[in-house]
Design an enzyme around this catalytic site. Structure first.
Site, PDB file in Angstrom:
ATOM      1  CB  SER A   8      -0.933  -0.011   1.210  1.00  6.01           C
ATOM      2  OG  SER A   8      -0.214  -0.251   2.400  1.00  6.01           O
ATOM      3  CD  GLU A  10       0.882   7.508   5.329  1.00  5.37           C
ATOM      4  OE1 GLU A  10       0.616   6.429   5.898  1.00  5.37           O
ATOM      5  OE2 GLU A  10       1.386   8.484   5.918  1.00  5.37           O
ATOM      6  CB  ALA A  44      -1.317  18.796  12.559  1.00  8.37           C
ATOM      7  CG  ASP A 102       1.185  14.267  16.121  1.00  4.27           C
ATOM      8  OD1 ASP A 102       1.284  13.343  16.949  1.00  4.27           O
ATOM      9  OD2 ASP A 102       1.740  14.258  15.013  1.00  4.27           O
ATOM     10  CG  PHE A 212       9.221  12.848  10.750  1.00  2.00           C
ATOM     11  CD1 PHE A 212       8.257  13.669  11.318  1.00  2.00           C
ATOM     12  CD2 PHE A 212       8.832  11.601  10.282  1.00  2.00           C
ATOM     13  CE1 PHE A 212       6.938  13.267  11.409  1.00  2.00           C
ATOM     14  CE2 PHE A 212       7.509  11.180  10.380  1.00  2.00           C
ATOM     15  CZ  PHE A 212       6.566  12.016  10.943  1.00  2.00           C
ATOM     16  CG  HIS A 262       1.475   1.748   4.801  1.00  2.00           C
ATOM     17  ND1 HIS A 262       0.383   1.924   3.979  1.00  2.00           N
ATOM     18  CD2 HIS A 262       1.668   2.948   5.424  1.00  2.00           C
ATOM     19  CE1 HIS A 262      -0.075   3.161   4.110  1.00  2.00           C
ATOM     20  NE2 HIS A 262       0.689   3.812   4.966  1.00  2.00           N
TER      21      HIS A 262
HETATM   22  C1  LIG Z   1       0.493   4.672   9.748  1.00  2.00           C
HETATM   23  C2  LIG Z   1       0.376   6.037  10.387  1.00  2.00           C
HETATM   24  C3  LIG Z   1      -0.367   7.035   9.767  1.00  2.00           C
HETATM   25  C4  LIG Z   1      -0.490   8.301  10.334  1.00  2.00           C
HETATM   26  N1  LIG Z   1      -1.238   9.252   9.687  1.00  2.00           N
HETATM   27  C5  LIG Z   1      -1.422  10.463  10.256  1.00  2.00           C
HETATM   28  C6  LIG Z   1      -2.244  11.461   9.636  1.00  2.00           C
HETATM   29  O1  LIG Z   1      -2.782  11.248   8.547  1.00  2.00           O
HETATM   30  N2  LIG Z   1      -2.414  12.652  10.270  1.00  2.00           N
HETATM   31  C7  LIG Z   1      -1.828  12.913  11.489  1.00  2.00           C
HETATM   32  O2  LIG Z   1      -2.027  14.022  12.022  1.00  2.00           O
HETATM   33  N3  LIG Z   1      -1.034  11.995  12.095  1.00  2.00           N
HETATM   34  C8  LIG Z   1      -0.818  10.780  11.513  1.00  2.00           C
HETATM   35  N4  LIG Z   1      -0.040   9.832  12.152  1.00  2.00           N
HETATM   36  C9  LIG Z   1       0.627  10.197  13.422  1.00  2.00           C
HETATM   37  C10 LIG Z   1      -0.290  10.012  14.645  1.00  2.00           C
HETATM   38  O3  LIG Z   1      -1.421  10.832  14.531  1.00  2.00           O
HETATM   39  C11 LIG Z   1       0.506  10.430  15.866  1.00  2.00           C
HETATM   40  O4  LIG Z   1       1.552   9.525  16.123  1.00  2.00           O
HETATM   41  C12 LIG Z   1      -0.325  10.677  17.128  1.00  2.00           C
HETATM   42  O5  LIG Z   1       0.531  11.268  18.103  1.00  2.00           O
HETATM   43  C13 LIG Z   1      -0.891   9.411  17.755  1.00  2.00           C
HETATM   44  O6  LIG Z   1      -2.038   8.991  17.126  1.00  2.00           O
HETATM   45  P1  LIG Z   1      -2.272   7.406  16.947  1.00  2.00           P
HETATM   46  O7  LIG Z   1      -3.653   7.164  16.553  1.00  2.00           O
HETATM   47  O8  LIG Z   1      -1.213   6.903  16.075  1.00  2.00           O
HETATM   48  O9  LIG Z   1      -1.937   6.880  18.391  1.00  2.00           O
HETATM   49  P2  LIG Z   1      -2.715   5.997  19.484  1.00  2.00           P
HETATM   50  O10 LIG Z   1      -2.670   4.590  19.037  1.00  2.00           O
HETATM   51  O11 LIG Z   1      -4.015   6.575  19.816  1.00  2.00           O
HETATM   52  O12 LIG Z   1      -1.749   6.215  20.695  1.00  2.00           O
HETATM   53  C14 LIG Z   1      -0.379   5.854  20.643  1.00  2.00           C
HETATM   54  C15 LIG Z   1       0.139   5.670  22.064  1.00  2.00           C
HETATM   55  O13 LIG Z   1       0.094   6.894  22.787  1.00  2.00           O
HETATM   56  C16 LIG Z   1      -0.594   6.670  23.998  1.00  2.00           C
HETATM   57  N5  LIG Z   1      -1.398   7.819  24.297  1.00  2.00           N
HETATM   58  C17 LIG Z   1      -2.325   8.359  23.486  1.00  2.00           C
HETATM   59  N6  LIG Z   1      -2.858   9.451  24.076  1.00  2.00           N
HETATM   60  C18 LIG Z   1      -2.239   9.571  25.276  1.00  2.00           C
HETATM   61  C19 LIG Z   1      -2.354  10.490  26.328  1.00  2.00           C
HETATM   62  N7  LIG Z   1      -3.222  11.521  26.257  1.00  2.00           N
HETATM   63  N8  LIG Z   1      -1.551  10.339  27.396  1.00  2.00           N
HETATM   64  C20 LIG Z   1      -0.663   9.313  27.457  1.00  2.00           C
HETATM   65  N9  LIG Z   1      -0.523   8.397  26.479  1.00  2.00           N
HETATM   66  C21 LIG Z   1      -1.302   8.538  25.405  1.00  2.00           C
HETATM   67  C22 LIG Z   1      -1.511   5.512  23.745  1.00  2.00           C
HETATM   68  O14 LIG Z   1      -1.829   4.848  24.918  1.00  2.00           O
HETATM   69  C23 LIG Z   1      -0.677   4.663  22.854  1.00  2.00           C
HETATM   70  O15 LIG Z   1       0.173   3.892  23.649  1.00  2.00           O
HETATM   71  C24 LIG Z   1       0.141   8.580  11.590  1.00  2.00           C
HETATM   72  C25 LIG Z   1       0.909   7.576  12.206  1.00  2.00           C
HETATM   73  C26 LIG Z   1       1.037   6.321  11.623  1.00  2.00           C
HETATM   74  C27 LIG Z   1       1.883   5.268  12.302  1.00  2.00           C
END
Ligand SMILES: Cc1cc2nc3c(=O)[nH]c(=O)nc-3n(C[C@H](O)[C@H](O)[C@H](O)COP(=O)(O)OP(=O)(O)OC[C@H]3O[C@@H](n4cnc5c(N)ncnc54)[C@H](O)[C@@H]3O)c2cc1C
Length: 308
Positions: A8, A10, A44, A102, A212, A262
């Site tokens: 896939s 991105e 973001a 983020d 990054f 990916h």
């Molecule tokens: C494949 C991929 C695609 C992505 N695409 C995008 C995108 O399109 N746009 C974008 O903005 N970002 C993107 N990101 C980055 C991602 O949004 C960030 O890493 C963000 O900080 C975490 O979101 P998540 O859903 O990945 O994490 P989650 O799976 O929700 O959390 C990751 C970890 O952080 C911990 N955690 C979460 N919140 C808290 C908290 N408040 N306090 C303490 N611990 C916490 C969780 O317990 C978990 O262990 C992407 C990352 C990946 C790997």
């Protein structure tokens, strides 16, 4: 025997006309490799909401590719996010990459959920599934997310996302394959059986990648820095090294049983196309996507169900 290779790609939504041209050139070059899906990131704080949507819509209407739209919980109410999900559904999109996102101040700031929004990625997955039975992919962090106190806490979150209906995770990029396999062992030991697809970042620009990587918790091994040492001004050699590094990484993953990849394309096709070629993929017009057996890289040990 492991199954066929599936990839896939991105992309990110373009900001300028020139970036737009680069994106669609990259899509056109990579499309004949018949990716499983192509995903489009969400900026973001929803900053690219319109651009993500129009890019995804163009993929639906102008290509035969299957799009996946990224979506985050940041700075939006549930109603606002739900309306984005509905509009994707109306546009024929059947796959969402659900993320927390983020903090609006950037990585490093403390994340605070929007008072009327989805609390986290697992909550968002559940929200999507309530609206429609769309395919939902999520993120995974072999080296731990920077916000997370431990890998176990990360895996708890992954489990919550899977329990809410996610059926695939793509990992943050990494360079040490052993780290991915250690993580995979821990994930499987928790009874999580969805594909954990390695995210591969071909290093287009080492300096940018390193900065990054620091922010997102990916370690940059010394051997990698040494390979790019002294090449800041030498784009052509850098590209060759980048291709060699990524090729080594993916071929090792294949030998160890991985079938799905990916690619973080950064909207550029050349390195990704070359790596896919090494993986045995050929443009469909000329040749059907090649099975794993066409790789001549020694015996494969499909010991783990990593990808498929
Ligand atoms: C494949 C991929 C695609 C992505 N695409 C995008 C995108 O399109 N746009 C974008 O903005 N970002 C993107 N990101 C980055 C991602 O949004 C960030 O890493 C963000 O900080 C975490 O979101 P998540 O859903 O990945 O994490 P989650 O799976 O929700 O959390 C990751 C970890 O952080 C911990 N955690 C979460 N919140 C808290 C908290 N408040 N306090 C303490 N611990 C916490 C969780 O317990 C978990 O262990 C992407 C990352 C990946 C790997």
């Amino acid at each position: 025997m492991a199954g066929p290779i599936r990839v896939s790609f991105e992309f990110f939504p373009p900001k300028t006309e020139e970036m737009e041209k680069n994106l669609w050139e990259a899509v056109a070059r990579l499309a004949p490799l018949s990716p499983n899906f192509v995903s489009v990131t969400y900026g973001a704080g929803g900053s690219t909401r319109e651009r993500t949507h129009s890019t995804v819509r163009r993929i639906v209407t102008e290509t035969a590719l299957t799009p996946a739209a990224h979506l985050t919980c940041v700075a939006a109410t549930r109603a606002e996010i739900d309306s984005v999900i509905h509009s994707y559904q109306d546009a024929g999109v059947r796959h969402i990459v659900a993320l927390r996102g983020d903090p609006t101040g950037g990585l490093g700031d403390k994340y605070a959920p929007h008072p009327g929004g989805y609390r986290n990625a697992a909550d968002l997955v559940a929200g999507i599934k309530r609206i429609a039975d769309l395919e939902v992919s999520v993120s995974a962090y072999p080296e731990k997310h920077p916000d997370s106190p431990s890998v176990e806490a990360d895996i708890d979150m992954l489990k919550a996302k899977v329990d809410a209906g996610a059926s695939r995770a793509m990992t943050q990029f990494f360079f040490e394959n052993d780290c991915y396999f250690r993580y995979l062992d821990r994930v499987r030991a928790r009874g999580i059986d969805i594909p954990i697809v390695p995210g591969i970042l071909p290093v287009q620009n080492f300096k940018q990648m390193r900065s990054f990587a620091e922010r997102c918790g990916t370690s940059v091994p010394r051997w990698l820095a040494e390979r790019f040492d002294g090449l800041d001004e030498d784009v052509a050699t850098r590209k060759l090294i980048a291709a060699a590094v990524a090729a080594e990484q993916v071929l090792d993953l294949v030998e160890r049983g991985v079938t799905d990849f990916h690619f973080y394309t950064m909207n550029r096709a050349d390195l990704v196309y070359a790596i896919c070629h090494l993986l045995g993929l050929r443009p469909v017009a000329k040749q059907a996507v090649a099975p794993l057996a066409s790789l001549s890289h020694g015996e494969r040990v499909p010991a783990r169900s990593a990808g498929g």
